[in-house]
Design an enzyme around this catalytic site. Structure first.
Site, PDB file in Angstrom:
ATOM      1  N   MET A  34      13.794  -8.239 -41.552  1.00 27.19           N
ATOM      2  CA  MET A  34      14.260  -7.770 -43.064  1.00 27.19           C
ATOM      3  C   MET A  34      14.753  -6.217 -42.716  1.00 27.19           C
ATOM      4  O   MET A  34      14.870  -5.487 -43.426  1.00 27.19           O
ATOM      5  CB  MET A  34      13.125  -7.558 -43.679  1.00 27.19           C
ATOM      6  CG  MET A  34      12.643  -9.024 -44.272  1.00 27.19           C
ATOM      7  SD  MET A  34      11.740  -9.372 -45.793  1.00 27.19           S
ATOM      8  CE  MET A  34      10.698  -8.083 -45.553  1.00 27.19           C
ATOM      9  N   ALA A  36      15.165  -2.282 -41.114  1.00 22.12           N
ATOM     10  CA  ALA A  36      14.328  -1.102 -40.883  1.00 22.12           C
ATOM     11  C   ALA A  36      13.471  -1.260 -39.619  1.00 22.12           C
ATOM     12  O   ALA A  36      12.330  -1.313 -39.526  1.00 22.12           O
ATOM     13  CB  ALA A  36      13.272  -0.944 -42.264  1.00 22.12           C
ATOM     14  N   HIS A  41      10.083  -4.808 -33.666  1.00 20.79           N
ATOM     15  CA  HIS A  41      11.171  -5.712 -33.878  1.00 20.79           C
ATOM     16  C   HIS A  41      12.072  -5.842 -32.326  1.00 20.79           C
ATOM     17  O   HIS A  41      12.485  -6.850 -31.747  1.00 20.79           O
ATOM     18  CB  HIS A  41      12.170  -5.168 -34.643  1.00 20.79           C
ATOM     19  CG  HIS A  41      11.453  -5.248 -36.088  1.00 20.79           C
ATOM     20  ND1 HIS A  41      11.419  -4.014 -36.958  1.00 20.79           N
ATOM     21  CD2 HIS A  41      11.274  -6.245 -37.239  1.00 20.79           C
ATOM     22  CE1 HIS A  41      11.134  -4.388 -38.291  1.00 20.79           C
ATOM     23  NE2 HIS A  41      10.799  -5.848 -38.118  1.00 20.79           N
ATOM     24  N   GLN A 153       3.132 -11.788 -34.121  1.00 25.30           N
ATOM     25  CA  GLN A 153       1.827 -12.436 -34.557  1.00 25.30           C
ATOM     26  C   GLN A 153       1.249 -11.504 -35.605  1.00 25.30           C
ATOM     27  O   GLN A 153       0.418 -11.798 -36.333  1.00 25.30           O
ATOM     28  CB  GLN A 153       0.800 -12.344 -33.320  1.00 25.30           C
ATOM     29  CG  GLN A 153       1.100 -13.441 -32.267  1.00 25.30           C
ATOM     30  CD  GLN A 153       0.278 -13.453 -31.184  1.00 25.30           C
ATOM     31  OE1 GLN A 153      -0.638 -12.350 -30.892  1.00 25.30           O
ATOM     32  NE2 GLN A 153       0.384 -14.473 -30.344  1.00 25.30           N
ATOM     33  N   LYS A 154       1.887 -10.229 -35.634  1.00 23.92           N
ATOM     34  CA  LYS A 154       1.525  -9.274 -36.581  1.00 23.92           C
ATOM     35  C   LYS A 154       1.334 -10.173 -38.121  1.00 23.92           C
ATOM     36  O   LYS A 154       0.550  -9.822 -38.713  1.00 23.92           O
ATOM     37  CB  LYS A 154       2.642  -8.218 -36.604  1.00 23.92           C
ATOM     38  CG  LYS A 154       2.607  -7.445 -38.132  1.00 23.92           C
ATOM     39  CD  LYS A 154       1.877  -6.284 -38.183  1.00 23.92           C
ATOM     40  CE  LYS A 154       2.000  -5.461 -39.541  1.00 23.92           C
ATOM     41  NZ  LYS A 154       2.696  -5.717 -40.458  1.00 23.92           N
ATOM     42  N   GLN A 158       2.261 -16.251 -41.362  1.00 21.28           N
ATOM     43  CA  GLN A 158       3.610 -16.619 -41.322  1.00 21.28           C
ATOM     44  C   GLN A 158       3.920 -17.235 -40.107  1.00 21.28           C
ATOM     45  O   GLN A 158       4.651 -18.392 -40.128  1.00 21.28           O
ATOM     46  CB  GLN A 158       4.385 -15.280 -41.480  1.00 21.28           C
ATOM     47  CG  GLN A 158       5.870 -15.461 -41.200  1.00 21.28           C
ATOM     48  CD  GLN A 158       6.564 -14.163 -41.478  1.00 21.28           C
ATOM     49  OE1 GLN A 158       7.104 -13.992 -42.929  1.00 21.28           O
ATOM     50  NE2 GLN A 158       7.148 -13.466 -40.397  1.00 21.28           N
ATOM     51  N   VAL A 181       2.783  -5.039 -31.656  1.00 20.83           N
ATOM     52  CA  VAL A 181       2.938  -3.935 -31.086  1.00 20.83           C
ATOM     53  C   VAL A 181       2.492  -2.766 -32.062  1.00 20.83           C
ATOM     54  O   VAL A 181       2.534  -2.966 -33.376  1.00 20.83           O
ATOM     55  CB  VAL A 181       4.543  -3.506 -30.969  1.00 20.83           C
ATOM     56  CG1 VAL A 181       4.899  -2.374 -30.345  1.00 20.83           C
ATOM     57  CG2 VAL A 181       5.142  -4.655 -30.020  1.00 20.83           C
ATOM     58  N   SER A 191       7.558  -1.923 -40.904  1.00 18.78           N
ATOM     59  CA  SER A 191       8.543  -1.049 -41.826  1.00 18.78           C
ATOM     60  C   SER A 191       7.872  -0.609 -42.892  1.00 18.78           C
ATOM     61  O   SER A 191       8.305   0.566 -43.320  1.00 18.78           O
ATOM     62  CB  SER A 191       9.590  -2.013 -42.210  1.00 18.78           C
ATOM     63  OG  SER A 191      10.132  -2.716 -41.283  1.00 18.78           O
ATOM     64  N   ARG A 192       6.772  -0.912 -43.456  1.00 16.70           N
ATOM     65  CA  ARG A 192       5.847  -0.412 -44.672  1.00 16.70           C
ATOM     66  C   ARG A 192       5.208   0.848 -44.302  1.00 16.70           C
ATOM     67  O   ARG A 192       4.821   1.622 -45.138  1.00 16.70           O
ATOM     68  CB  ARG A 192       5.216  -1.216 -45.373  1.00 16.70           C
ATOM     69  CG  ARG A 192       5.796  -2.483 -46.069  1.00 16.70           C
ATOM     70  CD  ARG A 192       4.995  -3.306 -47.048  1.00 16.70           C
ATOM     71  NE  ARG A 192       5.975  -4.271 -47.979  1.00 16.70           N
ATOM     72  CZ  ARG A 192       6.233  -5.358 -47.681  1.00 16.70           C
ATOM     73  NH1 ARG A 192       5.888  -5.985 -46.571  1.00 16.70           N
ATOM     74  NH2 ARG A 192       6.975  -6.296 -48.414  1.00 16.70           N
TER      75      ARG A 192
HETATM   76  P1  AMP Z   1       9.892  -8.065 -40.844  1.00 22.14           P
HETATM   77  O1  AMP Z   1      11.230  -7.047 -40.738  1.00 22.14           O
HETATM   78  O2  AMP Z   1       8.784  -7.305 -41.282  1.00 22.14           O
HETATM   79  O3  AMP Z   1       9.816  -9.342 -41.577  1.00 22.14           O
HETATM   80  O4  AMP Z   1       9.548  -8.681 -39.416  1.00 22.14           O
HETATM   81  C1  AMP Z   1      10.241  -9.160 -38.616  1.00 22.14           C
HETATM   82  C2  AMP Z   1       9.601  -9.741 -37.370  1.00 22.14           C
HETATM   83  O5  AMP Z   1       9.216  -8.839 -36.652  1.00 22.14           O
HETATM   84  C3  AMP Z   1       8.408 -10.863 -37.747  1.00 22.14           C
HETATM   85  O6  AMP Z   1       8.347 -11.946 -37.046  1.00 22.14           O
HETATM   86  C4  AMP Z   1       7.181  -9.989 -37.710  1.00 22.14           C
HETATM   87  O7  AMP Z   1       6.092 -10.578 -37.427  1.00 22.14           O
HETATM   88  C5  AMP Z   1       7.852  -8.860 -36.436  1.00 22.14           C
HETATM   89  N1  AMP Z   1       7.138  -7.986 -36.530  1.00 22.14           N
HETATM   90  C6  AMP Z   1       6.925  -7.140 -37.409  1.00 22.14           C
HETATM   91  N2  AMP Z   1       6.139  -6.058 -36.907  1.00 22.14           N
HETATM   92  C7  AMP Z   1       5.443  -6.190 -35.762  1.00 22.14           C
HETATM   93  C8  AMP Z   1       4.816  -5.739 -34.660  1.00 22.14           C
HETATM   94  N3  AMP Z   1       4.212  -4.398 -35.166  1.00 22.14           N
HETATM   95  N4  AMP Z   1       4.591  -6.133 -33.741  1.00 22.14           N
HETATM   96  C9  AMP Z   1       5.215  -7.336 -33.406  1.00 22.14           C
HETATM   97  N5  AMP Z   1       6.284  -7.909 -34.129  1.00 22.14           N
HETATM   98  C10 AMP Z   1       6.396  -7.406 -35.349  1.00 22.14           C
END
Ligand code: AMP
Length: 283
Positions: A34, A36, A41, A153-154, A158, A181, A191-192
């Site tokens: 999404m 940011a 990522h 896995q965060k 999902q 990470v 991102s939040r």
């Molecule tokens: P999002 O943009 O938050 O929807 O995340 C996009 C992808 O990045 C999803 O598969 C998340 O699980 C992954 N993601 C987000 N934060 C982390 C993190 N800290 N470590 C690993 N993957 C992440």
């Protein structure tokens, strides 16, 4: 300056961009996001590059996975910065559809995941969430038709839901999960995290610290119910509003009573101020 990735914003331009990869028989990996973008990522992109010749990153803040009272409007959007970061890591293609391209007028189909999507974790607090995620991810998979797709896995529930969906719908791709990470103090990158005040940022690592302590105690053989009760109390004492802290079967996400019930995953969601954070850890 690093070479900018190709940016596709419509289905025909996405197809045109993908065509040469397919012609050349190159493996394609998809990293749905999404935007940011942070190091989490970018680590997904790096893993994707090890597993495929071409890496497509989608950037789409999906309206259908947010409830009206949630942060869709204020969710961070940093497209130019994201593109610069993706150029730096040499991603090949960015798929950035508008909401109108993703959900044209008359759109009327929705995927309703069950199983892990009804585990009583995120789904209990965000009932619309996994229907929105499953539907948009199914569309992304169909649009890009990648050989593999990478998820963090965060967002553990999902990852389970998307893995099951790909299997149930016989989608010809492999879903790959990547470890979370973290910042040096253990806070999972998100991102939040941009929403956190300095004070909130200071207590945010409590979640990971409690998960680690709980995992250790369960490994030592302490009763899960007692460990979870202590963990919940500690998170609440750190001034979080706790949604859940649960020990679940790592694959089905069904409740577990003891270590003998199978591989265990601890999952937590809690609000600090206005910001909702989630995290999880293997036992
Ligand atoms: P999002 O943009 O938050 O929807 O995340 C996009 C992808 O990045 C999803 O598969 C998340 O699980 C992954 N993601 C987000 N934060 C982390 C993190 N800290 N470590 C690993 N993957 C992440």
């Amino acid at each position: 300056m690093a070479k900018r990735p190709i940016i596709a914003r419509t289905i025909p331009s996405l197809r045109r961009a993908l065509e040469p990869y397919r012609q050349a028989g190159q493996r394609i990996a998809l990293v749905p996001t999404m935007g940011a973008l942070h190091r989490g990522h970018l680590a997904l992109v790096a893993l994707a590059q090890r597993r495929a010749r071409r890496v497509v990153v989608s950037i789409f803040v999906n309206p259908t996975q947010f409830a009206p009272h949630e942060d869709f409007g204020s969710y961070p959007r940093r497209f130019a910065t994201d593109i610069a970061a993706l150029a730096e890591v040499k991603a090949d293609l960015v798929w950035a559809p508008s909401a109108e391209v993703m959900y044209p007028e008359g759109f009327a189909t929705r995927i309703a995941p069950e199983g892990a999507a009804l585990a009583g974790l995120e789904d209990k607090f965000r009932p619309h969430f996994f229907g929105g995620v499953a539907t948009v991810v199914a569309k992304l998979f169909t649009q890009v038709a990648p050989d593999l797709a990478l998820f963090g896995q965060k967002d553990y529930q999902q990852l389970r839901v998307v893995t099951q969906m790909a299997k149930d719908l016989d989608l010809p791709l492999k879903v790959v999960g990547m470890p979370t990470v973290r910042e040096k103090d253990g806070l999972a990158l998100s991102s939040r995290n941009l929403y956190l005040s300095t004070a909130e940022r200071g207590v945010a690592p409590t979640l990971h610290r409690v998960l680690k302590a709980c995992a250790m105690r369960i490994n030592k053989g302490e009763p899960i119910a007692r460990v979870m009760a202590d963990g919940r109390a500690e998170i609440t004492a750190a001034s979080f509003a706790l949604d859940y802290l649960e020990a679940r079967h790592a694959l089905t996400l069904a409740p577990v009573a003891s270590r003998q019930d199978g591989p265990i995953r601890l999952l937590v969601a809690a609000k600090i101020g206005k910001t909702r954070l989630i995290d999880n850890l293997a036992v």
